[in-house]
Design an enzyme around this catalytic site. Structure first.
Site, PDB file in Angstrom:
ATOM      1  CG  ASP A  60       6.592  -6.201  -2.621  1.00  0.00           C
ATOM      2  OD1 ASP A  60       6.015  -5.098  -2.641  1.00  0.00           O
ATOM      3  OD2 ASP A  60       6.416  -7.089  -3.472  1.00  0.00           O
ATOM      4  CD  GLU A  65       0.800  -5.946   8.831  1.00  0.00           C
ATOM      5  OE1 GLU A  65       0.370  -5.615   7.715  1.00  0.00           O
ATOM      6  OE2 GLU A  65       0.225  -5.658   9.878  1.00  0.00           O
ATOM      7  CG  ASP A  66       2.929  -8.681   4.360  1.00  0.00           C
ATOM      8  OD1 ASP A  66       1.873  -8.791   5.003  1.00  0.00           O
ATOM      9  OD2 ASP A  66       3.107  -7.854   3.451  1.00  0.00           O
ATOM     10  NE  ARG A  85       6.640  -9.104   0.463  1.00  0.00           N
ATOM     11  CZ  ARG A  85       5.935  -8.440   1.375  1.00  0.00           C
ATOM     12  NH1 ARG A  85       4.647  -8.327   1.222  1.00  0.00           N
ATOM     13  NH2 ARG A  85       6.527  -7.888   2.418  1.00  0.00           N
ATOM     14  NE  ARG A 130       0.490 -12.133  -2.268  1.00  0.00           N
ATOM     15  CZ  ARG A 130       1.086 -10.957  -2.173  1.00  0.00           C
ATOM     16  NH1 ARG A 130       1.660 -10.599  -1.055  1.00  0.00           N
ATOM     17  NH2 ARG A 130       1.088 -10.143  -3.207  1.00  0.00           N
ATOM     18  CG  HIS A 160      -2.387  -8.979   3.294  1.00  0.00           C
ATOM     19  ND1 HIS A 160      -1.430  -8.059   2.896  1.00  0.00           N
ATOM     20  CD2 HIS A 160      -1.852 -10.202   3.068  1.00  0.00           C
ATOM     21  CE1 HIS A 160      -0.369  -8.714   2.439  1.00  0.00           C
ATOM     22  NE2 HIS A 160      -0.596 -10.003   2.525  1.00  0.00           N
ATOM     23  CB  CYS A 247       2.159  -3.558   5.215  1.00  0.00           C
ATOM     24  SG  CYS A 247       1.190  -2.447   4.340  1.00  0.00           S
TER      25      CYS A 247
HETATM   26  C1  CIR Z   1       2.688  -7.294  -1.853  1.00  0.00           C
HETATM   27  O1  CIR Z   1       1.873  -7.486  -2.754  1.00  0.00           O
HETATM   28  O2  CIR Z   1       3.113  -8.222  -1.167  1.00  0.00           O
HETATM   29  C2  CIR Z   1       3.190  -5.899  -1.625  1.00  0.00           C
HETATM   30  N1  CIR Z   1       3.263  -5.194  -2.863  1.00  0.00           N
HETATM   31  C3  CIR Z   1       2.285  -5.158  -0.664  1.00  0.00           C
HETATM   32  C4  CIR Z   1       2.255  -5.789   0.691  1.00  0.00           C
HETATM   33  C5  CIR Z   1       1.401  -5.031   1.651  1.00  0.00           C
HETATM   34  N2  CIR Z   1       1.423  -5.671   2.915  1.00  0.00           N
HETATM   35  C6  CIR Z   1       0.431  -5.589   3.800  1.00  0.00           C
HETATM   36  O3  CIR Z   1      -0.593  -5.030   3.543  1.00  0.00           O
HETATM   37  N3  CIR Z   1       0.605  -6.218   4.962  1.00  0.00           N
END
Ligand code: CIR
Length: 255
Positions: A60, A65-66, A85, A130, A160, A247
């Site tokens: 991922d 962004e996360d 992650r 999350r 999110h 993201c």
């Molecule tokens: C996840 O589940 O963490 C990733 N497959 C997708 C993350 C998407 N991030 C976001 O919308 N900020």
């Protein structure tokens, strides 16, 4: 200067985390082409691209962004809610160090940047699978000294907060009311995502334009009807990994 930090798509993207979507085959080559076009669009809209080191073993890792919340005065390195992650943050912290004073979310707190919607000096933060209360409280303790306030927002059926609501113009938000509480955002003009396009509330605002998925034609009409300039990009492969347009970058100003 506006910087956009991005990271190349991992060849293992098909092994990504999935919460609300069924797993489908993802073509990493096609995802890479789509991601490059997204980067070109960021550059066309005036961003200077900063490429983070690739993390091919982290499925991922394109969804940068996360990993951080970058504000004008500081950056908060998150502790992503998905354990797979957490290793993504080290290289992001290194890359942000020259630009911002860094703070860190610590265990047992968890926070994903996708849950943080900044509007002026308010941070709306999704209480999601999350991002937990402890993570949100840590964020609050960090940012309060810089004049920010936190507004925790409940979510349902989405990953999110920014899956459910994003800013699309000065005083206007794009929202999927089925996934979050619209009353929280009563101070803003709201544009509803088309019911047939539940994932369409995620838009990335750069200056006075929006980077927006080409798939969401109905919602796009509603945005354009409000005079919003929309630049579309095909992110269909990234969408299978539950990613949207916000993201895939960290956007911030620098001298
Ligand atoms: C996840 O589940 O963490 C990733 N497959 C997708 C993350 C998407 N991030 C976001 O919308 N900020």
């Amino acid at each position: 200067m506006l910087i956009a930090m991005t990271r190349a798509v991992s060849p293992r993207i098909a092994e990504c985390e999935l919460t609300h979507l069924a797993r489908e085959p993802i073509n990493p080559g096609r995802a890479r082409v789509q991601h490059r076009r997204y980067e070109e669009l960021l550059a066309e809209l005036g961003c200077e691209l900063h490429h983070l080191p690739p993390e091919p073993e982290l499925p991922d890792s394109v969804f940068v962004e996360d990993t951080a919340v970058v504000l004008d005065e500081l950056a908060v390195i998150t502790r992503p809610g998905a354990e797979s992650r957490r290793a993504e943050t080290a290289s992001v912290a290194e890359a942000l160090k020259p630009y911002r004073k860094l703070f860190h979310i610590q265990a047992p707190g968890t926070l994903d940047g996708g849950d943080v919607l900044r509007i002026g000096k308010t941070l709306y933060v999704g209480l999601s699978n999350r991002s937990n209360l402890e993570g949100i409280e840590q964020l609050q303790r960090i940012v309060i000294a810089f004049g920010y306030s936190i507004n925790a927002v409940r979510l349902r059926d989405c990953l999110h907060l920014k899956s459910a609501v994003t800013q699309v113009a000065e005083n206007t938000l794009l929202i999927n009311r089925a996934w979050t509480d619209a009353a929280v955002f009563h101070d803003f003009q709201l544009i509803d995502a088309a019911i047939s396009e539940p994932f369409s509330a995620n838009a990335l605002r750069i200056a006075d334009s929006l980077i927006y998925p080409e798939a969401f034609t109905q919602t796009r009409k509603r945005l354009e009807a409000q005079g919003i300039k929309v630049r579309t990009v095909d992110v269909s492969e990234l969408a299978k990994a539950e990613g949207g347009v916000t993201c895939c970058s960290l956007i911030f100003t620098a001298e």
